[in-house]
Design a protein around this motif. Sequence first.
Motif, mmCIF file in Angstrom:
data_model
loop_
_atom_site.group_PDB
_atom_site.id
_atom_site.type_symbol
_atom_site.label_atom_id
_atom_site.label_comp_id
_atom_site.label_asym_id
_atom_site.label_seq_id
_atom_site.Cartn_x
_atom_site.Cartn_y
_atom_site.Cartn_z
ATOM 1 N N VAL A 255 0.965 -1.070 0.168
ATOM 2 C CA VAL A 255 -0.319 0.080 -0.167
ATOM 3 C C VAL A 255 0.895 0.939 0.064
ATOM 4 O O VAL A 255 0.107 2.024 -0.752
ATOM 5 N N ALA A 256 2.219 1.054 0.864
ATOM 6 C CA ALA A 256 2.766 2.472 0.801
ATOM 7 C C ALA A 256 3.349 3.188 -0.241
ATOM 8 O O ALA A 256 3.713 4.003 -0.375
ATOM 9 N N SER A 257 3.545 1.833 -1.002
ATOM 10 C CA SER A 257 4.808 1.665 -2.258
ATOM 11 C C SER A 257 3.534 2.673 -3.366
ATOM 12 O O SER A 257 4.371 2.940 -4.493
ATOM 13 N N VAL A 258 2.384 2.972 -3.550
ATOM 14 C CA VAL A 258 1.652 3.323 -4.433
ATOM 15 C C VAL A 258 0.975 4.827 -3.571
ATOM 16 O O VAL A 258 1.493 5.165 -2.843
ATOM 17 N N ARG A 259 1.635 5.970 -5.004
ATOM 18 C CA ARG A 259 2.226 6.666 -5.182
ATOM 19 C C ARG A 259 0.121 7.954 -4.776
ATOM 20 O O ARG A 259 -0.459 6.641 -4.743
ATOM 21 N N GLN A 260 0.126 8.127 -3.614
ATOM 22 C CA GLN A 260 -1.287 8.773 -2.794
ATOM 23 C C GLN A 260 -1.350 10.189 -3.933
ATOM 24 O O GLN A 260 -0.609 11.574 -4.442
#
Length: 288
Positions: A243-248
Amino acid sequence: MPTAIAVTGADLALPPQDERTLPAAVLDGLDRRPLDEAVAAVQTLVDQHGHVIVLYSRATPPAVVQRLHTVRSLLESDRVALFRPELPPLSVAVLARQLRQLASCDLGPGVLASAGRLLTHYIHAGALLASVARLDRVPVGLKSHARSWMPGSQFGVLAHPQPRLVKASPENVLPGPEFATWMLVARGQLQSDWVTGVLAPAWQAQGLRETGLPAESAHWWGTGRVIEFCAYLPDLPVLYQLVASVRQTVCHWCGIDVIGDRCVFCCATPPPPAEITARPARALTAGG
């Protein structure tokens, strides 16, 4: 308080995967309660947790689905997300538990809700069936329909990520994940060791657990003679890294942080690039 992860039945609230797994909020019997009680139950969750993500399956009774949307409309709140993934009931329960794990981390509610869409891609969902005569959620050929009437026939069915059907035997298995997973198995009115004795070893399952069959599974699969299974990622560090590796990004409608191309809370999608370019920049104020 962490975002609340809610399900529509106690049988979808799986036991914790680890010590970080938060409890599920169970919105059981919403369609049987007076409307004001149903609204109050969801409002209490919003007051206690700030945001609520409700997961339910495509086999959830229409009256329950209608009540969920009615409650959300009456609350006039963008703090309640209704998420119905394209997964069978057992896998919806697994996905809800993964979000319960992630709810203990430093993820905003919009990112957490979007994570449900992301993690769906890493779930392998299927079942062993005694008959596919009433299965309408996975393509079934005429030959398989004919075999359903033969005594002793059993079929391995993969519903997600790619539909697949095989006649179950020690030599016939379904295509599995290419990464390490655990398997959860729920037995209905069917006796067989094919899932635990053939499929799980072929998929190189790192762990195997059993649970009760969700009440909605018989409707989803078209028969109560079923053994449902789900292969999933069990470890919180792996889930968090995915989840954290995906750009917000920021939802242009409700202003919440999200990942992916849709906000699960307000259902908005990004505006066309031309509209973004033409839109004037909003001036910052003292309030942010």
